[in-house]
Scaffold this active site. Structure first.
Site, PDB file in Angstrom:
ATOM      1  N   CYS A 132      40.274  12.923  78.847  1.00  0.00           N
ATOM      2  CA  CYS A 132      39.615  11.483  78.431  1.00  0.00           C
ATOM      3  C   CYS A 132      38.228  11.569  77.996  1.00  0.00           C
ATOM      4  CB  CYS A 132      39.928  10.703  79.725  1.00  0.00           C
ATOM      5  SG  CYS A 132      38.798   9.057  79.483  1.00  0.00           S
ATOM      6  N   CYS A 135      35.576   9.395  78.363  1.00  0.00           N
ATOM      7  CA  CYS A 135      35.062   8.915  79.903  1.00  0.00           C
ATOM      8  C   CYS A 135      34.492  10.725  79.874  1.00  0.00           C
ATOM      9  CB  CYS A 135      36.549   9.997  81.652  1.00  0.00           C
ATOM     10  SG  CYS A 135      37.651   8.891  81.012  1.00  0.00           S
ATOM     11  N   ASP A 136      35.008  11.460  78.796  1.00  0.00           N
ATOM     12  CA  ASP A 136      34.005  12.927  79.421  1.00  0.00           C
ATOM     13  C   ASP A 136      33.331  13.696  78.391  1.00  0.00           C
ATOM     14  OD1 ASP A 136      34.610  12.878  82.208  1.00  0.00           O
ATOM     15  OD2 ASP A 136      36.706  13.726  81.594  1.00  0.00           O
TER      16      ASP A 136
END
Ligand code: NDP
Length: 314
Positions: A132, A135-136
């Site tokens: 992701c 997200c990261d």
């Protein structure tokens, strides 16, 4: 016999549990083998509103669970093996518990990111391997990153990651890309993206400090090569978790549940779907939570309209 059974405990399922519990409908929430869903495999969540300093994914999910319990949601850990949606009350079969009945059902079983299944991959999730970018990606500022895949997801993730990375190497097992023309063109026009095509990923190589790179096979020469990188984003697609429904709910051609636009209603009255199991576009914790709220309200209104229970919409 329940008013509502919620299957799945990611942000969508837990948000619907909070709303239904607050409405006095004490829903039964069934959590599967990965309670909390995809957020429990990520580290810090910095884009969920309300947490200016960020929050760890597992902690966020634990908080949501406690919030639902506080208002009377009940939890059961088990694997849903079967459902019968041919008549109301619906039947849900849970491994080890047998058959449960409910007037309404909320399906919030999410989608699982596909993994390559190569050595070093799973054990380094959270240590440099991710599925992701939203997200990261932030954690890889100024670093070299590999994105694996040749579809629209891979193009999108690669483009997005160039905001942070010093360089993004796109690795695909074939020379041709599956991605749409426009997404390919956008990625090709990005000077920070380099291409390592016709390479089959073989192994994620990591040391004490995390990921060091990816071993690949050059399919043209048959030689093994090593691509250095501190982050590896696997973007080879997602699989919506719908197996237990056995084809009883309408899906699109990629297997995602179809809901009536602007609602969480599936093709079976009384069955609602929320979160990633019906969304292959946004796939965010906050959008999943939003549809979880919608499912709870749709569900309450359905129960009220069918005079199953006197409820007040919260
Ligand atoms: P896709 O199935 O389209 O692409 C998956 C990619 O991963 C392919 O290049 C495939 O290779 C590769 N792959 C699959 N398995 C492996 C493996 N074991 N080893 C190496 N490579 C592998 O998935 P996406 O998630 O990219 O897209 C899914 C759907 O979502 C599509 O319809 C897409 O258009 C849509 N989407 C739309 C977006 C947008 O419009 N903004 C953004 C993201 C997705 P191969 O081609 O060789 O099979």
């Amino acid at each position: 016999m329940r008013h509502t059974i919620i299957i799945g405990t990611g942000p969508a399922g837990l948000t619907s549990a909070i709303y239904l519990a607050r409405a006095g409908l004490n829903p039964l929430v069934i959590e599967g083998p990965e309670p909390g869903g995809q957020l429990t495999t990520t580290t810090e969540v910095e884009n969920f509103p309300g947490f200016p300093d960020g929050i760890m994914g597992p902690e966020l999910m634990d908080n949501m669970r406690k919030q639902a319990q506080r208002f009377g949601a009940e939890f059961m850990t088990g694997w849903v093996t079967k459902t019968d949606l041919s008549q109301r009350p619906f039947t849900v079969t849970v491994d080890g518990y047998g058959e449960l009945k409910a007037e309404t059902l909320i399906v919030s079983t999410g989608a699982s990111a596909k993994y390559l299944g190569i050595p070093g991959e799973r054990e380094n999730v959270g240590r440099g391997v991710s599925t992701c970018a939203t997200c990261d990606g932030f954690f890889f500022r100024g670093k070299k990153i590999i994105v694996i895949g040749g579809g629209d997801s891979a193009m999108e993730e690669a483009n997005f990651l160039t905001r942070f990375a010093s360089e993004v190497v796109l690795v695909n097992r074939r020379t041709e890309l599956r991605a749409s023309k426009i997404m390919q063109e956008r990625a090709r026009a990005n000077a920070k993206i380099s291409w390592s095509l016709n390479r089959t990923p073989l192994e994620v190589v990591a040391g004490d400090l995390g990921v060091r790179g990816l071993k690949v096979r050059n399919n043209a020469t048959g030689e093994e090569e090593f691509i250095e990188a501190e982050g590896i984003f696997v973007a080879i697609g997602h699989t919506p978790n719908t197996k237990f429904l056995n084809g009883q709910l309408e899906t699109d051609e990629t297997g995602y549940l179809i809901v009536r636009p602007g609602t969480t209603e599936t093709n079976v009255p009384g069955v609602f779907a929320c979160g990633d199991v019906q969304d292959n576009k946004y796939r965010q914790a906050i959008s999943a939570a939003g549809t979880g709220c919608m499912a709870a309200l749709d569900c309450e209104r359905f129960l009220e309209a069918n005079e199953t229970v006197p409820v007040s919409v919260s």
